[in-house]
Structure formats: structure tokens, C-alpha cells
Design a protein around this motif. Structure first.
Motif, mmCIF file in Angstrom:
data_model
loop_
_atom_site.group_PDB
_atom_site.id
_atom_site.type_symbol
_atom_site.label_atom_id
_atom_site.label_comp_id
_atom_site.label_asym_id
_atom_site.label_seq_id
_atom_site.Cartn_x
_atom_site.Cartn_y
_atom_site.Cartn_z
ATOM 1 N N PHE A 170 0.870 -1.185 0.000
ATOM 2 C CA PHE A 170 0.000 0.000 0.000
ATOM 3 C C PHE A 170 0.905 1.232 0.000
ATOM 4 C CE2 PHE A 170 -2.494 3.439 1.681
ATOM 5 C CZ PHE A 170 -3.775 3.222 1.195
ATOM 6 N N MET A 173 -11.151 2.410 4.867
ATOM 7 C CA MET A 173 -10.878 3.179 3.662
ATOM 8 C C MET A 173 -11.276 2.363 2.435
ATOM 9 S SD MET A 173 -7.284 4.797 2.283
ATOM 10 C CE MET A 173 -7.045 5.778 3.762
ATOM 11 N N THR A 174 -11.974 2.991 1.510
ATOM 12 C CA THR A 174 -12.377 2.322 0.280
ATOM 13 C C THR A 174 -11.160 2.146 -0.616
ATOM 14 O OG1 THR A 174 -14.563 3.313 0.425
ATOM 15 C CG2 THR A 174 -13.902 2.425 -1.715
ATOM 16 N N CYS A 175 -10.882 0.887 -0.975
ATOM 17 C CA CYS A 175 -9.681 0.596 -1.766
ATOM 18 C C CYS A 175 -10.009 -0.403 -2.857
ATOM 19 C CB CYS A 175 -8.564 0.008 -0.896
ATOM 20 S SG CYS A 175 -7.854 1.160 0.266
ATOM 21 N N ASP A 176 -9.480 -0.117 -4.048
ATOM 22 C CA ASP A 176 -9.487 -1.134 -5.100
ATOM 23 C C ASP A 176 -8.353 -2.106 -4.769
ATOM 24 O OD1 ASP A 176 -9.232 -2.652 -7.383
ATOM 25 O OD2 ASP A 176 -9.797 -1.013 -8.716
ATOM 26 N N TYR A 201 -3.525 7.436 -3.196
ATOM 27 C CA TYR A 201 -3.018 6.137 -2.724
ATOM 28 C C TYR A 201 -3.305 5.075 -3.765
ATOM 29 C CZ TYR A 201 -7.940 5.437 -1.375
ATOM 30 O OH TYR A 201 -9.302 5.320 -1.364
ATOM 31 N N CYS A 202 -2.515 4.032 -3.699
ATOM 32 C CA CYS A 202 -2.673 2.875 -4.589
ATOM 33 C C CYS A 202 -2.473 1.618 -3.751
ATOM 34 C CB CYS A 202 -1.667 2.934 -5.746
ATOM 35 S SG CYS A 202 -1.813 1.520 -6.893
ATOM 36 N N ASN A 203 -3.393 0.690 -3.879
ATOM 37 C CA ASN A 203 -3.347 -0.547 -3.083
ATOM 38 C C ASN A 203 -2.962 -1.716 -3.984
ATOM 39 O OD1 ASN A 203 -3.621 -2.364 -0.994
ATOM 40 N ND2 ASN A 203 -5.800 -2.678 -1.328
ATOM 41 N N ASN A 226 -6.755 -4.278 -6.471
ATOM 42 C CA ASN A 226 -5.754 -4.505 -7.509
ATOM 43 C C ASN A 226 -5.134 -5.897 -7.393
ATOM 44 O OD1 ASN A 226 -5.883 -1.995 -8.984
ATOM 45 N ND2 ASN A 226 -4.977 -1.025 -7.169
ATOM 46 N N GLU A 259 -6.324 5.954 -6.211
ATOM 47 C CA GLU A 259 -7.558 6.524 -5.688
ATOM 48 C C GLU A 259 -7.209 7.749 -4.848
ATOM 49 O OE1 GLU A 259 -10.529 3.210 -4.552
ATOM 50 O OE2 GLU A 259 -8.543 2.262 -4.430
ATOM 51 N N GLY A 262 0.975 5.519 -0.341
ATOM 52 C CA GLY A 262 0.178 6.737 -0.272
ATOM 53 C C GLY A 262 1.049 7.981 -0.350
ATOM 54 N N PRO A 267 -7.068 -3.062 3.472
ATOM 55 C CA PRO A 267 -7.468 -1.648 3.456
ATOM 56 C C PRO A 267 -7.194 -1.006 4.819
ATOM 57 C CG PRO A 267 -9.217 -3.064 2.578
ATOM 58 C CD PRO A 267 -8.198 -3.959 3.204
#
Length: 652
Positions: free
Chosen positions: A522, A553-556, A535-537, A558, A572, A524, A542
């Protein structure tokens, strides 16, 4: 060494050792044998009981087959003569010849008769019943059952037989002659050419004759004798209602029911005899404890039983078990006398060997062992001591080498641990001069080194941070962790987009990933002026956003990093408000297991964070310690199963 300090040789020890050894062996054998002997006794008793019952079952099968054969002969005789009777229904006088001939050809048949319906032959009167009976070896011919005033058409057996479509064995009865003979009849309806039932053919079997043929001993009790069931093996046979058909006490035949001589428990136990083909029970019959084996007679509703008093089985069982135990005791005595002599002889060389072995025990591994003339286990023991001397010498040398290698390895692991920890931020608070952000992180590897990582730094008023978890544990994971952390630092120094940072790390790891390891990551980038968080997951858990409440936290999700080249990672964005804490963690937190293998879980993480809000725990260091105390308390004494890493960032 002074003379009074010299160790005196122990001369009497082998003899006393042999004596103690044999007594200890015998004592233990006696103690150990108590349970087997007890089990052997009851096992032998049980085998004898089962064997006796099995023999009784096989004997009973033979008698059952004998009864079945006799009943089958009468059944076949009745069905064989029915066509002749139906063919000559217009010749009433010929019926006598048919009955006489039938009786002559069937030695098991006591009597037979044809009972015509009322006024079937008007010339013969209202009733006509040609009948032939046997008295010993004499056949009485040309009888009419109506001559004795027998109005059979009013009898229930006749009405039932006339209405029956097939033949059957009727209920037992007493003959009307002076002897009051107990009989049982096979009744078969006779039809005319219009298929109307015009008569009933009855063939009779003498139960007295069958009783004398079946009973195994010559103790049949007649009218003037007293029945004594004690210590007697005998048969009895009943119909489905329990009416006695065969019994040593002839006074019971036909007129009594066997269940009246049984206990209530036995009566209940015999309640399924009309269903089961074979059944064994322990009951009280005629006041005696007995075993009975009951079997059904095929094609009838009769049940034949053999009665075996428990006295016989108990006596045989105790005798056989007692003989077995006696032989065991005799065997123990033989073992004692011969064992004592053999042990005394065998342990004599042990004194000399024990003295030498004592020197070896003191560390004198090169002490010479005595030469023994025997070629038994003691000689083998002496050779084993010699091999032990060589093995101990080699083992000590190897142990010294291994200890040195282990110390070197532990030193190297400690150095690797220190190097790994030095790569992570370790000064907290990291930016005491700043009032816009507060950060705290911790990493507790499951082994000396681990695969978790976290890192952060500030560039151009932007906070770059990451947290990751390498698949696996130990040294391989720690190497991938070091590479990933270095890639993060180098790439983020030139690129500010989290998705681009993760993509670059992914390409670098895929290019040299021969072991198939991957990283959940993760990344950010927080704008410290505006609170805007990009940020990028990469397949990581999350984070939680903690303010006056706790939300995930809402996370894609990936894809994890280091698996697929060219994968497009999605970035995101959110904006943090004043006093919001971003709480990041690896799966070592939510998958922490206690001794019962239960996991800490996401719900507990949420609950602990909520309790921190309620307790006004706002500083990242206090929040991380609060969470760490909760998970340590949950895990208890269980071994840590995975690396545990947490990172808290509070934005002001």
C-alpha cells in the motif's frame, strides 16, 4: 591416592542384583498378569458359553429340520392325494380306500379324514366323514368320524378351513378318543369341478409321538410323574401363541402355554419370536436360570427351542478357565526357578563391565574395556560401550564444531536483524518540529528477520509512505523486503503518483522473481497543505480512517506486486479532515492466532480502534500500543505466527 580413599570392589553385588532382579520380574509379572488373567478367565468363560450356545444352535437346527421334514411329508401327502379325492367325488365309498392307502404310505401320519359339507352325499346322511386312524402298528379302516356324534360342521376349525383358499396347520387339539391324544392337523380344502369347497382334508400328526422322537433324553414325564427341570437339557416347541406342542412334561401338551412358566422379563424378551427366525435369551423358566435358543420351523407357525441350564455352561466355563489359570501359575513358577538360575549366571560379568563403564562415565572415553569370553548380549553390551566411546569422542568434536557454527549463524542473524531494523524508520516522533502530522510505526518479526516493511518520508511538503507484506517469512522474505523498501525510496524520489510508484516496483520485482514470491503493498502520498491523499493498493489490507468514528478506507484491491508484468494499478484519492488518523497494518494483525487457532480478525481491529476513540487515544504512538496490547492479550501464550506491522499517521 591414599590407601583409605581407594574404592573397594563390590563383591556381593551381582548375587544380590540377580535376586532382586528375579523378584522384581516376578512381582511385575504378577501385577501385569492380574488383568490378563482376569480377562482370560472371563474370555475363556465367554468362549465356552458361546461355544456351548453355538453347539446348541447347531443341534437345534438339526431337530428343527427333522420337524420341518416330518411336517413337509404330511403337507406333501395331503397335496398329493387331493387330486384323487377331487376326481372321485362322485364315489363316496372310495374315500375310505383313499384314507387307508394314505395312512399306509405315510408312517409319520397318525390319522387322516375327509370332512364333507352338510348333505353333500344325501345317501350317506347329513354328515359324511371317511376317517382312518393308526393305533400303534394297526390301521383301523372304514371309520366315519360322525359315528361318535362329532358334528364337525359347527366347529370353528371346519368353518375356517372351508373359507380358506389354501392348506394350513391348524391349532393343536386333543383327540376325542379315550386317550385324549394331543394332535395337530394340516387342513386342506377340497373343491369340486365348479371350484366350490365341498370338503376339508385333514391329516393328523401325533404330538406325543413327535415329542418322543425329538426329546434328546429319556426323561419324558408322563401323567403320574413329577416334572423336574433341574440340570436337564431338553426341547420344547410352541405355536405362535405359545401353546405347548412338544415338552418333556407331556401333561402340558396342547393344554398349556409356555409363557406361563416364564418370568415377565422372559415373556417380553420372547415377544419378537414370531418375527425373528432365530433368537437367544437368558431367562428364568420353571424357576431355573437357563439359556434358550429358539428357531422358527419353515412353512409353519411353530417355534422349537432348546433349553440349556446355566449350571452346565457355568460349570464348564469355570472348569476350563480354572485349568487355564492353573497352567499360567505353574508357568510363572517355572519361570521363577529357571529365570533365577539363568539371571545369576548371566549377570556375573556385569560387575567388571560396570567398573569400566564407570570410568567412561567420568569422561575417560579411552579407558580399555574388559575382554569377555561370552558371546551373548553382555558381550554385545561391551561392544556397544566400545562403539559408544568412539561415538562420544566424535560427537564431542562435532558438537564443538556445530556450536561454533551455530554461534556464527546466530551472530549473522542478529546482524541481519539489526540491518533490517535499521532500514526502517526508528525515530519517533520523526518530525517533532512539524505540527501538521504525527507518525508512529512498529514491526515485530515472527523470526529473527521478517518480510514486513513500512517506510515514510517528506518531500516537497508531501508525505510519501508505504506498508507491505512479503509472502513467506525468514531470510528470503527479508531480502525481498529490503529490495522493495529500496525500490520505494528510489522510485518515489522521482515519481509522485502512487500508481506509477507501485507499477514501477511491480516491474522491477517481476523481472527478477525466480522464486515466485510476491508483496502486498500500500503506497500513499499525502499533501500536507491540503490533506489530499493519493493512494494505490497492491493487494494489501485496506487501512482504517479514525476520527470521531472508525471506517474502513475504500480501496481497489488490484493485484499483489511482483506477479504479473504490465499490470495497470489504479490510484484513488480522498481528502483527510483535521485530526484524522490513517491506520495501516499487515495481516499479522488480523490473522494473529491464539492457542485455540482463532484469529484476531477485522472485527476486533475495528472494535479496538473504536474503543481508542472512546478513550480519547489520539496520538499515533498511543493508538499503535493500544492495538498491540489488545492483540498480545488475545494471542496469550501462543507462538507468534506471522510478522506484525502497524503504521499510524495522524493529519492535523
Amino acid at each position: 591416592m591414599l590407601p583409605f580413599l581407594k574404592k573397594k570392589p563390590i563383591t556381593g553385588y551381582p548375587k544380590s542384583f540377580a535376586k532382586q532382579l528375579i523378584w522384581r520380574i516376578m512381582l511385575r509379572m504378577l501385577i501385569i498378569m492380574i488383568l490378563p488373567v482376569f480377562l482370560l478367565f472371563w474370555l475363556t468363560y465367554g468362549v465356552v458359553t458361546i461355544g456351548a450356545l453355538g453347539i446348541g444352535d447347531r443341534v437345534l437346527k438339526g431337530e428343527k429340520e427333522e420337524v420341518r421334514r416330518i411336517a413337509s411329508d404330511l403337507y406333501m401327502a395331503a397335496n398329493n392325494i387331493r387330486p384323487f379325492i377331487e376326481e372321485d367325488l362322485d364315489k363316496p365309498d372310495k374315500m375310505y380306500d383313499i384314507m387307508n392307502q394314505t395312512l399306509k404310505l405315510n408312517p409319520y401320519m397318525r390319522s387322516c379324514g375327509i370332512y364333507f359339507i352338510e348333505s353333500y352325499f344325501p345317501q350317506k346322511g347329513r354328515l359324511f366323514a371317511p376317517y382312518a386312524s393308526r393305533r400303534d402298528s394297526v390301521i383301523m379302516e372304514s371309520q366315519d368320524a360322525c359315528d361318535q356324534g362329532n358334528d364337525y360342521v359347527k366347529a370353528e376349525w371346519f368353518k375356517e378351513a372351508v373359507s380358506s383358499k389354501e392348506g394350513y396347520w391348524a391349532k393343536p387339539f386333543l383327540d376325542n378318543d379315550s386317550a385324549q391324544s394331543p394332535l395337530v392337523s394340516y387342513l386342506l380344502p377340497i373343491h369340486d369341478r365348479q371350484h366350490r369347497t365341498v370338503a376339508v382334508l385333514g391329516v393328523d400328526l401325533s404330538l406325543s409321538w413327535l415329542n418322543e422322537k425329538i426329546q434328546p433324553y429319556t426323561f419324558i414325564q408322563h401323567q403320574d410323574e413329577i416334572w423336574n427341570p433341574e440340570y436337564q437339557i431338553y426341547y420344547y416347541m410352541t405355536d405362535s401363541a405359545g401353546t405347548v406342542l412338544i415338552h418333556p412334561d407331556t401333561r402340558r401338551l396342547v393344554i398349556e402355554n409356555i409363557k406361563s412358566y416364564m418370568t415377565n422379563e422372559a415373556d417380553n424378551a420372547l415377544g419378537h419370536l414370531t418375527i425373528n427366525d432365530s433368537k437367544q435369551d437368558q431367562i428364568v423358566l420353571d424357576g431355573e436360570n437357563v439359556f434358550i435358543n429358539t428357531q422358527s420351523v419353515k412353512h409353519t407357525d411353530w417355534y422349537i427351542s432348546i433349553v440349556i441350564p446355566k449350571f452346565f455352561i457355568h460349570t464348564a466355563g469355570f472348569i476350563v478357565a480354572g485349568i487355564a489359570i492353573t497352567f499360567i501359575l505353574i508357568g510363572l513358577l517355572v519361570v521363577y526357578f529357571f529365570g533365577r538360575k539363568s539371571i545369576k549366571k548371566a549377570v556375573r560379568p556385569l560387575n567388571q563391565l560396570a567398573t569400566t563403564a564407570d570410568e567412561v562415565a567420568k569422561g575417560n572415553f579411552k579407558t580399555e574395556l574388559p575382554e569377555l569370553e561370552s558371546h551373548d548380549e553382555i558381550h554385545l553390551l561391551r561392544d556397544s560401550f566400545e562403539e559408544m566411546q568412539l561415538s562420544l569422542t566424535q560427537y564431542i568434536e562435532q558438537l564443538q564444531t556445530t556450536t561454533a557454527q551455530k554461534a556464527t549463524m546466530e551472530s549473522e542473524l542478529n546482524i541481519a536483524h539489526n540491518i533490517q531494523m535499521s532500514m526502517l524508520p526508528k525515530t519517533f516522533p520523526p518530525y517533532p518540529q512539524r505540527s501538521d502530522v504525527d507518525i508512529y510505526g512498529m514491526l515485530a518479526p515472527a523470526r529473527a528477520v521478517g518480510g514486513d516493511l513500512f517506510d515514510f518520508y517528506i518531500r516537497d511538503e508531501h508525505l510519501f509512505f508505504c506498508i507491505g507484506d512479503v509472502s513467506g517469512k525468514g531470510i528470503p522474505a527479508s531480502l525481498v523486503m529490503a529490495v522493495t523498501r529500496s525500490l520505494f525510496r528510489n522510485i518515489s524520489a522521482h515519481i509522485s503518483e502512487p500508481a506509477a510508484i507501485v507499477s514501477s516496483i511491480n516491474e522491477a520485482l517481476v523481472d527478477s522473481n525466480d522464486t515466485g514470491m510476491f508483496v502486498t503493498l500500500f503506497v500513499g502520498v499525502l499533501d500536507l497543505k491540503t490533506g489530499r491523499l493519493l493512494y494505490c493498493n497492491g493487494g494489501h489490507n485496506p487501512p482504517l480512517l479514525i476520527s470521531d468514528k472508525v471506517v474502513e478506507m475504500t480501496c481497489d484491491p488490484n493485484l499483489v506486486v511482483g506477479v504479473m508484468p504490465g499490470f495497470t494499478f489504479v490510484a484513488e484519492e480522498i481528502t483527510l479532515s483535521h485530526g484524522t488518523t490513517v491506520f495501516l497494518f499487515t495481516d499479522g494483525l488480523n490473522e494473529a492466532e491464539n492457542a485455540a487457532l482463532s484469529q484476531f480478525g477485522d472485527k476486533r481491529i475495528h472494535d479496538v480502534a473504536t474503543s481508542a476513540v472512546a478513550e480519547h487515544i489520539t496520538k499515533p504512538a498511543d493508538l499503535v500500543r493500544h492495538m498491540e496490547n489488545a492483540v498480545r492479550q488475545f494471542v496469550g501464550t501462543a507462538e507468534q505466527s506471522d510478522d506484525l506491522t502497524m503504521l499510524a499517521i495522524r493529519y492535523y
